[in-house]
Motif scaffolding. Sequence first.
Motif, PDB file in Angstrom:
ATOM      1  N   SER A  65       0.840  -1.205   0.000  1.00 14.58           N
ATOM      2  CA  SER A  65       0.000   0.000   0.000  1.00 14.58           C
ATOM      3  C   SER A  65       0.873   1.253   0.000  1.00 14.58           C
ATOM      4  CB  SER A  65      -0.912  -0.001   1.228  1.00 14.58           C
ATOM      5  OG  SER A  65      -1.663   1.194   1.293  1.00 14.58           O
ATOM      6  N   LEU A  66       1.942   1.218   0.801  1.00 14.19           N
ATOM      7  CA  LEU A  66       2.853   2.353   0.856  1.00 14.19           C
ATOM      8  C   LEU A  66       3.535   2.585  -0.496  1.00 14.19           C
ATOM      9  CD1 LEU A  66       4.072   4.470   2.798  1.00 14.19           C
ATOM     10  CD2 LEU A  66       5.927   2.837   3.259  1.00 14.19           C
ATOM     11  N   LEU A  67       3.979   1.492  -1.123  1.00 13.75           N
ATOM     12  CA  LEU A  67       4.633   1.593  -2.425  1.00 13.75           C
ATOM     13  C   LEU A  67       3.645   2.044  -3.499  1.00 13.75           C
ATOM     14  CD1 LEU A  67       7.240   1.199  -4.024  1.00 13.75           C
ATOM     15  CD2 LEU A  67       6.639  -1.216  -4.306  1.00 13.75           C
ATOM     16  N   SER A  68       2.405   1.571  -3.426  1.00 16.52           N
ATOM     17  CA  SER A  68       1.373   2.004  -4.383  1.00 16.52           C
ATOM     18  C   SER A  68       1.137   3.498  -4.277  1.00 16.52           C
ATOM     19  CB  SER A  68       0.070   1.248  -4.128  1.00 16.52           C
ATOM     20  OG  SER A  68       0.241  -0.139  -4.335  1.00 16.52           O
ATOM     21  N   GLY A  69       1.154   4.005  -3.025  1.00 20.29           N
ATOM     22  CA  GLY A  69       0.964   5.441  -2.839  1.00 20.29           C
ATOM     23  C   GLY A  69       2.072   6.250  -3.495  1.00 20.29           C
ATOM     24  N   LYS A  70       3.313   5.765  -3.420  1.00 22.85           N
ATOM     25  CA  LYS A  70       4.427   6.464  -4.057  1.00 22.85           C
ATOM     26  C   LYS A  70       4.257   6.509  -5.576  1.00 22.85           C
ATOM     27  CE  LYS A  70       7.841   5.382  -0.474  1.00 22.85           C
ATOM     28  NZ  LYS A  70       9.103   4.678  -0.150  1.00 22.85           N
ATOM     29  N   ILE A  71       3.806   5.390  -6.135  1.00 19.02           N
ATOM     30  CA  ILE A  71       3.599   5.357  -7.590  1.00 19.02           C
ATOM     31  C   ILE A  71       2.409   6.221  -7.978  1.00 19.02           C
ATOM     32  CG2 ILE A  71       2.891   3.858  -9.504  1.00 19.02           C
ATOM     33  CD1 ILE A  71       4.673   1.704  -8.284  1.00 19.02           C
ATOM     34  N   GLY A  72       1.336   6.155  -7.157  1.00 19.82           N
ATOM     35  CA  GLY A  72       0.159   6.970  -7.449  1.00 19.82           C
ATOM     36  C   GLY A  72       0.471   8.447  -7.437  1.00 19.82           C
ATOM     37  N   SER A  73       1.391   8.870  -6.576  1.00 21.64           N
ATOM     38  CA  SER A  73       1.738  10.294  -6.512  1.00 21.64           C
ATOM     39  C   SER A  73       2.476  10.754  -7.766  1.00 21.64           C
ATOM     40  CB  SER A  73       2.614  10.558  -5.276  1.00 21.64           C
ATOM     41  OG  SER A  73       3.883   9.923  -5.409  1.00 21.64           O
ATOM     42  N   GLN A  74       3.032   9.803  -8.542  1.00 21.74           N
ATOM     43  CA  GLN A  74       3.746  10.122  -9.776  1.00 21.74           C
ATOM     44  C   GLN A  74       2.951   9.671 -11.016  1.00 21.74           C
ATOM     45  OE1 GLN A  74       6.680  11.855  -9.838  1.00 21.74           O
ATOM     46  NE2 GLN A  74       6.418  12.040  -7.617  1.00 21.74           N
ATOM     47  N   ARG A  75       1.639   9.585 -10.838  1.00 19.79           N
ATOM     48  CA  ARG A  75       0.789   9.090 -11.938  1.00 19.79           C
ATOM     49  C   ARG A  75       1.005   9.859 -13.227  1.00 19.79           C
ATOM     50  NH1 ARG A  75      -3.528  11.482 -13.908  1.00 19.79           N
ATOM     51  NH2 ARG A  75      -5.099  10.269 -15.083  1.00 19.79           N
ATOM     52  N   ASN A  76       0.989  11.183 -13.171  1.00 27.47           N
ATOM     53  CA  ASN A  76       1.115  12.001 -14.387  1.00 27.47           C
ATOM     54  C   ASN A  76       2.484  11.813 -15.033  1.00 27.47           C
ATOM     55  OD1 ASN A  76      -1.456  13.034 -14.021  1.00 27.47           O
ATOM     56  ND2 ASN A  76      -0.733  14.796 -12.833  1.00 27.47           N
ATOM     57  N   GLU A  77       3.530  11.722 -14.207  1.00 30.65           N
ATOM     58  CA  GLU A  77       4.884  11.542 -14.750  1.00 30.65           C
ATOM     59  C   GLU A  77       5.024  10.180 -15.427  1.00 30.65           C
ATOM     60  OE1 GLU A  77       5.064  14.722 -11.747  1.00 30.65           O
ATOM     61  OE2 GLU A  77       4.140  12.736 -11.860  1.00 30.65           O
ATOM     62  N   VAL A  78       4.450   9.149 -14.793  1.00 28.02           N
ATOM     63  CA  VAL A  78       4.487   7.808 -15.397  1.00 28.02           C
ATOM     64  C   VAL A  78       3.748   7.806 -16.730  1.00 28.02           C
ATOM     65  CG1 VAL A  78       3.725   5.412 -15.142  1.00 28.02           C
ATOM     66  CG2 VAL A  78       4.769   6.604 -13.204  1.00 28.02           C
ATOM     67  N   LYS A  79       2.558   8.417 -16.741  1.00 21.09           N
ATOM     68  CA  LYS A  79       1.762   8.470 -17.977  1.00 21.09           C
ATOM     69  C   LYS A  79       2.508   9.219 -19.077  1.00 21.09           C
ATOM     70  CE  LYS A  79      -2.749   9.872 -19.787  1.00 21.09           C
ATOM     71  NZ  LYS A  79      -2.183  10.517 -20.994  1.00 21.09           N
ATOM     72  N   GLN A  80       3.149  10.336 -18.741  1.00 22.05           N
ATOM     73  CA  GLN A  80       3.895  11.104 -19.739  1.00 22.05           C
ATOM     74  C   GLN A  80       5.029  10.272 -20.332  1.00 22.05           C
ATOM     75  OE1 GLN A  80       5.067  15.047 -18.521  1.00 22.05           O
ATOM     76  NE2 GLN A  80       6.707  15.168 -20.015  1.00 22.05           N
ATOM     77  N   ASN A  81       5.755   9.546 -19.494  1.00 17.22           N
ATOM     78  CA  ASN A  81       6.856   8.709 -19.985  1.00 17.22           C
ATOM     79  C   ASN A  81       6.359   7.628 -20.937  1.00 17.22           C
ATOM     80  OD1 ASN A  81       8.488  10.224 -18.363  1.00 17.22           O
ATOM     81  ND2 ASN A  81       9.405   8.506 -17.268  1.00 17.22           N
ATOM     82  N   ILE A  82       5.260   6.973 -20.561  1.00 23.88           N
ATOM     83  CA  ILE A  82       4.724   5.896 -21.408  1.00 23.88           C
ATOM     84  C   ILE A  82       4.177   6.472 -22.716  1.00 23.88           C
ATOM     85  CG2 ILE A  82       2.989   4.080 -21.574  1.00 23.88           C
ATOM     86  CD1 ILE A  82       5.369   3.448 -19.755  1.00 23.88           C
ATOM     87  N   ASP A  83       3.547   7.631 -22.663  1.00 22.37           N
ATOM     88  CA  ASP A  83       3.038   8.275 -23.883  1.00 22.37           C
ATOM     89  C   ASP A  83       4.185   8.601 -24.846  1.00 22.37           C
ATOM     90  OD1 ASP A  83       0.477   8.113 -22.956  1.00 22.37           O
ATOM     91  OD2 ASP A  83       0.331  10.200 -22.295  1.00 22.37           O
ATOM     92  N   ILE A  84       5.282   9.137 -24.308  1.00 21.49           N
ATOM     93  CA  ILE A  84       6.435   9.476 -25.159  1.00 21.49           C
ATOM     94  C   ILE A  84       7.055   8.214 -25.736  1.00 21.49           C
ATOM     95  CG2 ILE A  84       8.779  10.406 -25.131  1.00 21.49           C
ATOM     96  CD1 ILE A  84       7.804  12.442 -23.042  1.00 21.49           C
ATOM     97  N   LEU A  85       7.171   7.177 -24.907  1.00 23.96           N
ATOM     98  CA  LEU A  85       7.736   5.916 -25.392  1.00 23.96           C
ATOM     99  C   LEU A  85       6.863   5.342 -26.510  1.00 23.96           C
ATOM    100  CD1 LEU A  85      10.317   4.502 -24.413  1.00 23.96           C
ATOM    101  CD2 LEU A  85       8.865   2.871 -23.216  1.00 23.96           C
TER     102      LEU A  85
END
Length: 780
Positions: free
Chosen positions: A250-270
């Motif tokens: 749950s703690l690790l999921s929260g860290k990833i959730g806080s970077q949702r937009n950054e993750v999405k941007q990286n995958i979109d560019i890739l």
Amino acid sequence: MDNESLRLLEFTQIKNIISGYTSFAKSKKLVLDINPSIEQEVINHRLMLSAEARRLLKVEPAFSLEGTKDVTQPADSASRGKTLDPQQFLDIQHSLSICHRTKIFFERRENDFPLLSGLARNMNELGYIQKEVSRTISPGGEVCTDASQPLKYIRNQLKIVRDELLRKLDSIVKSNESQKVLQEPIITQREGRYVVPVKIEHKREFKGIVHDVSNTGATVFIEPWSTVDTGNELKQLELEESREIERILSLLSGKIGSQRNEVKQNIDILAEIDLEMAKAKFAVNTGSLEPCINDFKKSRSLKLVKARHPLLGYKAVPLDLEIGSYATSFIITGPNTGGKTVALKTIGLLSLMVQSGLPVPVDASSQFPVFDNIFADIGDEQSIENTLSSFSWHISNISRILKQASNQSLVLLDELGTSTDPVEGSALAAAIVNYLADENITTVVTSHFNELKGLAHSNSKMQNASFEFDPETFAPTFRLITGIPGGSNALITASRLGIPPDIIDAAKNRLASPAHNLDQLLIEIANEKAKAAKFSRDAMFEKQQAEYARAELERRLEEIKKAEEQILDEARDRVVKEVTSLYNEIKETTSQLKKSRSKSQLKHAKAIAENSHKKIRCLNLNTNDTDDGEEFHEGDLVWLKDMEVEAQVVSINPATSQLTAESGSMRFTLDMKRVTKVSPGSKTSTRPVIKKPSTAQAQRAPLELDLRGKRAEDVEWILEEYISKALMSNLESVRIIHGHGTGTLRQIVRAYLSDNKLINSIKPGNLNEGGDGVTVVTFK
């Protein structure tokens, strides 16, 4: 763009093929969502990206984005408070690792691939998430023991308790009392509890809790009373472990959730980069490239050179045509199955692909304008649901096209005016083509109507074209010929496809005379054109042969010239080497003269010296004498006529009318008549100069010569040989060690050196060099 025309031109099939080259779902969706643009800047940018990706694939064939996952959905779920499972964490970690690797890859190649690097530059650095996942989740998808201190403690306790429980059960299984009641001496699990298999008839004798019964009913699985408490303790620890794992995830999921937009941007560019790489792979497999785009306002020319339909591949016959430069309407006629419809689809599909930023299978000299819309009426469509016949469907579609098309559109009409009365259909087709031409709409029409052939001949906005057929076999060649209409050759095609000859003959007898005569005239034109084409090909072949023969002759002459120069150079080198060898022989002979102890030895040495001088005189060194009265001075540049080299005068002997000249490492003593002075301003670049041999070629002289212990009579020739080597090695100064002694060696050395005009100075050595026991020699 017109959706119906996109369907008729099979644009979706092309997107499906390209999507097959993508690496993951996100980029595949991008491909399937591609649509043509009407903005020239957008189109050019897309094509430049495609060209850059194609170049990347050529120089870096191993570049790949395989293994990427579209992790935007898990990241979005994590941002809403959902706990992700370990496999989702691993997918995120791996995909972000590919993003990081791709970003670094393009940072190092920014100058070579600026557009792709510009995309990669916008990726976010999320390395800390990768590290957190690696620290928390093992490659096998398990939560690591070191993920937290509580988890580490719980798992240590679990091991201790589990080992104790298994030890107790093992002692029970191996006891003599248990052997007769157990079905097998094993320990197993049921409902998360450790049990042993007991025979059904002994279940009352074995005290414990029954957790399960076998399918046959012969075995019951019982947890012994003696292990229940330990089992409960183990179960309690397992529950604590589950709660701690849930807390960690749950703690690790929260860290990833806080970077949702950054993750999405990286995958979109890739995904965008992967889209371009998919286009590049398609280009490589189909022989495609990115053509030139014209501004429609400046040029409406559509020029296809060696164009192929991408769905037909390399088996398609290349198509060459140009529309818009001289005429806006192109009327293609010719035999059935000759390639007219394929040509129409090729024109439309390639135009759609180019405006979508996709590479197309054409020659680099092809040019495409940017159409504001592309319309097509192709195929035999019927609508049973709307009770429309083929003719009705076509006319409904053409009516829609005429209402929507502008003078910047492309209209493609296949077999215009067919499926109805030929006379009325021909008149309607002519009227439609006239309307499109008057509106300056770029149009390509295929037809069999003779009226359209004549219309194109009389209207400057229209141009005839036809597909060629073999005049002997009447089989289609699928090559487009502009400027000449083609015959339909319906009867010839029918005969070729198997209609009986008597039916063909009967049909010929029914032909109206004018139509038959026109087809015969077109056949005769085709025959004459074929003959002219053959004559042109033969002439071109003969011209190419003549050019090849001329090039071959020039090449042979150049080879002969080079061979001649090489022979002269080799001959000159041999002369110089032999002269050098003979001078060395004379030097050796001189040394022998100095060391001679008997008359016989003296006589032999003199004979060798005389023979060497005779050989030098025989080396064709006697050429034109120098001008009488020409004076030479030390330092003059002279031309050695015998050896054809330039040299510098180092000494002059007026008594013998000889001078010594140096060229590179070579030194020559010649009569003054055999040299000519080179004036300072003269050009001697065409004269070969002997190059000084490199250190690897010539043995360098040491920096000092030790004469101590040598006999006085040997000193002079040893000095002569050493000084020659030192000069050839381009040494600036050397040391001669002769010691103090009686001073005899010192006197001989300095007397010899003082007579040598190539020596600038001689002096005793410094105290740290040996003082007066050493003579330091400096050369000019």
